[in-house]
Design an enzyme around this catalytic site. Structure first.
Site, PDB file in Angstrom:
ATOM      1  CG  ASP A 256      17.089  -3.843  -8.335  1.00  0.00           C
ATOM      2  OD1 ASP A 256      18.175  -3.773  -7.740  1.00  0.00           O
ATOM      3  OD2 ASP A 256      16.260  -2.914  -8.319  1.00  0.00           O
TER       4      ASP A 256
HETATM    5  C1  GLC Z   1      16.717   0.293  -7.375  1.00  0.00           C
HETATM    6  C2  GLC Z   1      17.650  -0.470  -6.450  1.00  0.00           C
HETATM    7  C3  GLC Z   1      16.940  -1.323  -5.453  1.00  0.00           C
HETATM    8  C4  GLC Z   1      15.608  -0.692  -5.106  1.00  0.00           C
HETATM    9  C5  GLC Z   1      14.750  -0.730  -6.351  1.00  0.00           C
HETATM   10  C6  GLC Z   1      13.393  -0.049  -6.114  1.00  0.00           C
HETATM   11  O1  GLC Z   1      17.244   0.344  -8.655  1.00  0.00           O
HETATM   12  O2  GLC Z   1      18.640  -1.285  -7.060  1.00  0.00           O
HETATM   13  O3  GLC Z   1      17.793  -1.442  -4.316  1.00  0.00           O
HETATM   14  O4  GLC Z   1      14.984  -1.416  -4.059  1.00  0.00           O
HETATM   15  O5  GLC Z   1      15.388  -0.152  -7.466  1.00  0.00           O
HETATM   16  O6  GLC Z   1      13.588   1.309  -5.894  1.00  0.00           O
END
Ligand code: GLC
Length: 707
Positions: A256
């Site tokens: 993430d």
């Molecule tokens: C965010 C979220 C995740 C998302 C990623 C990219 O913090 O936790 O669900 O896909 O970053 O935006």
């Protein structure tokens, strides 16, 4: 050696690590670290994929920059396409209320078509986190409280996003997220620890990801939080052990946003080298935006803390995904694809209608065709942009507001609108609009920013000012129809008691206003059912139907049973609750056999009648309970759901086929198995145990049979 292995053999260490780096573009902010101009890094081969970047021209241009690098390796471009890309569909929790896998797949397919046309080849969806705590803002992103629904949601969404062949120009790589148990964050506070039992992991939080792997999901994203002290981004036991070895997942694991660097904040890494080592050894292939792999892996390799073999394995998985996506042959994937266009909006309208749940109705709905004067009051009534909800970064921002939808559906009616904001005097003046009205439609609830990531709430009542407005409107002595826009259940028992009708409209997306008007006028008989138990108060949370009996299950006649002194233990509305404009009845639940073996498929039938006055669709649920087992089993576990369309006065038979193998559960050793003995099977329109039809069958045999 195949093409990919030959390519790997020519790569420098910097180029290899470059393929493990995902950098953010600057078109959307979805994390704490802002994106920026990554062009130089792409040209130098130091970035293998991008996120938060879309547009046919923009992506074509950046792929051309990648083609200037020494090895010309094309980029994966990822984005959060959770409920539509340009055409926004209902938020996932709302779509789950449709209990319609065909619809779930169709909206994912339509989203993939639009996203792929914008140069996106990976979506960070579906979100499969089972959630039973509506204080958690991200409950909106998933399919609710039930693992079986989440499993069906996973299958449908992955099939929709990926299609039959990832190389198809309109296919996108799905990323199942957030692995795992993120929905159990303590206190409903986003990013907080999840202290979850091994049993809950196996029974509730892991099954949707097992289904995602089985459905061929291309990628998986671990969650931010720590699971009982082990951050998911460094959880080798679950990522390497359960996901890759036990489930056989061969796809890409993408961290993430900034999550690898955040291992330092978790307190399990002293520096970026530690963090990079932990993440690589846990099985993380792509470092989204943290810089840990770029900064840490060369040193970790020098120190002998990781091997080039481990790095190569991650690079191979990334390159193979790019090959499956057809990016090496055509980075812009210009092949044939149908556009989004009008059919996407028509689908958005159908999905929005089916997501709406009619919670309360004293008969005031559907609106009489003769109605001439409506007062439409509330801060969300004329706010089309709020109807998209969270995670709608590429939206066309042309969502139909409630006001527009009502005006279009009732051209002959006078609709007096007032936002209902401001001080008491302003509110009083605005309520003057209500005096002439025959009915008041109140549009209340959350704004899009109150839902989704980093949007946990400790109080689930209406936002400031809205209760006073609702009380004033209710005080006028006219019928009040309340529309609740939100990404979660709201605890407003006073509204449910006093309003003539209440609908939860979630965040319905592009066609919100038209769908809501269609239900209010009766042109569409509501079919939505709650994918989550609706609490009366925050004090009841977590509240969900699949609870274990406990040794003292609640009994109204015995104070020494599981209950509260100050509130009912029953939810405001049960899982599966939802009204239509035609009552349905259930009768004669039957099974083809009275006992069964582990290899049998159980056949059930139940009669359903539509009491009229209009045609409608009933949603029927089949629950199971293993009455006596080596581990206490939940009172109800959803095993099937389905819909049956019936004309007014018509009766029909709904049939369920349930392989006995699906009655397996993790035993004391957490290995799945079926145990002999009595099972109860119940059919009903919700998890309200008082209204279920139940029969008992015997699982033959003497010992637990491994499934
Ligand atoms: C965010 C979220 C995740 C998302 C990623 C990219 O913090 O936790 O669900 O896909 O970053 O935006």
């Amino acid at each position: 050696m195949d093409r990919i292995e030959k390519l790997l053999a020519t790569m420098t260490l910097e180029e290899k690590i470059g393929q493990l780096v995902m950098a953010a573009g600057s078109q959307a902010v979805t994390g704490p670290v802002l994106g920026g101009d990554v062009t130089q890094d792409v040209r130098a081969g130091r970035v293998g994929s991008l996120l938060n970047f879309w547009g046919a021209e923009e992506t074509r241009a950046i792929q051309a920059v990648a083609a200037e690098s020494r090895l010309k390796i094309p980029l994966i471009i990822g984005f959060d396409v959770l409920h539509g890309h340009k055409t926004i569909f209902p938020v996932p929790l709302g779509e789950a209320a449709a209990f319609d896998p065909a619809l779930w797949m169709a909206t994912a397919r339509a989203a993939a078509v639009e996203a792929a046309a914008d140069g996106i080849s990976m979506v960070f969806a579906p979100m499969l986190d089972v959630a039973r705590d509506p204080r958690w803002g991200r409950i909106v992103e998933g399919a609710g409280e039930d693992p079986f629904v989440a499993v069906e949601f996973a299958r449908a969404k992955i099939a929709g996003f990926q299609g039959a062949d990832l190389a198809d120009a309109s296919a996108v790589a799905a990323t199942a997220k957030h692995f795992c148990a993120y929905g159990a964050a303590e206190g409903g506070r986003d990013y907080a620890s999840a202290e979850v039992s091994e049993r809950a992991l196996h029974e509730v939080y892991l099954p949707p990801f097992a289904a995602a792997v089985a459905a061929g999901c291309a990628a998986i994203m671990p969650a931010f939080m720590d699971l009982a002290g082990v951050p998911m981004t460094a959880h080798a036991a679950l990522l390497q052990g359960w996901l890759r070895r036990a489930q056989g997942f061969e796809g890409v694991i993408v961290s993430d946003y900034n999550a690898i660097a955040e291992l330092l904040r978790h307190g399990v890494a002293a520096d970026l080298v530690d963090a990079a080592v932990l993440a690589l050894k846990a099985g993380i292939d792509i470092d989204m935006m943290s810089g840990a792999y770029r900064a840490g892996l060369p040193k970790a390799l020098d120190q002998g803390r990781v091997s080039i073999r481990e790095i190569d394995a991650a690079v191979l998985r990334v390159l193979r995904l790019k090959e499956r996506l057809g990016l090496f042959d055509d980075p812009c994937r210009r092949g044939k694809r149908s556009a989004g266009g009008e059919e996407a909006r028509a689908l958005a309208r159908e999905a929005a209608r089916r997501a709406i749940v009619l919670l309360v109705n004293d008969g005031v709905l559907p609106l009489s065709p003769s109605i001439k004067k409506i007062a439409l009051i509330g801060p969300l009534a004329d706010a089309g942009y709020e109807m998209d909800g969270p995670w709608a970064g590429a939206s066309q921002r042309r969502s139909v507001s409630i006001r527009e939808g009502l005006a279009s559906a009732l051209p002959g009616a006078e609709i007096a609108f007032a936002a209902g904001e401001g001080d008491d005097a302003q509110m009083a003046a605005e309520l003057e609009a209500c005096r002439e009205a025959e009915i008041i439609v109140l549009s209340l609830g959350e704004t899009a920013g109150m839902s989704g990531e980093a949007a946990s709430r400790a109080d689930l009542g209406l936002p400031d000012g809205q209760r006073a407005l609702a009380e004033a409107a209710l005080g006028l002595g006219k019928p009040v129809v309340a529309l609740l826009s939100s990404g979660r259940p709201l605890t407003v028992p006073w509204l449910f008691e006093r309003a003539s009708a209440v609908l939860t409209t979630w965040f319905l997306g592009a066609e919100a206003g038209n769908a809501i008007a269609g239900v209010l006028t009766g042109r569409f008989n509501p079919v939505g059912r709650l994918p989550i138990s609706w609490p009366r108060a925050v004090g009841q949370i977590p509240i969900f139907y699949a609870a274990r009996p406990s040794g003292r299950p609640y009994s109204p006649d015995d104070p020494y049973t599981s209950n509260y002194l100050d509130l009912s233990v029953a939810p405001q509305f049960h899982f599966g609750h939802g009204l239509s404009y035609c009552p349905f009845t259930l009768a004669n639940l039957r099974a083809e056999r009275e006992s069964f073996g582990p290899a049998d498929t159980l056949q059930f039938s139940v009669e359903i009648s539509n009491e009229g006055p209009m045609a409608g669709e009933a949603t029927v649920f089949l629950f199971a309970r293993d009455v006596v087992a080596s581990v206490a089993r939940p009172l109800l576990e959803l095993k099937r759901f389905g819909k049956i369309a019936l004309d007014a006065g018509e009766s029909g038979v709904f049939r369920f086929a349930l392989p006995a193998s699906e009655l397996a559960f993790p035993g004391l050793d957490f290995r799945p198995g079926i145990e002999p003995g009595v099972f109860e099977f119940s059919a009903g329109f919700s998890a309200d145990a008082q209204k279920l039809l139940t029969l008992r069958l015997e699982a033959a045999g003497r010992n637990r049979i491994g499934a």
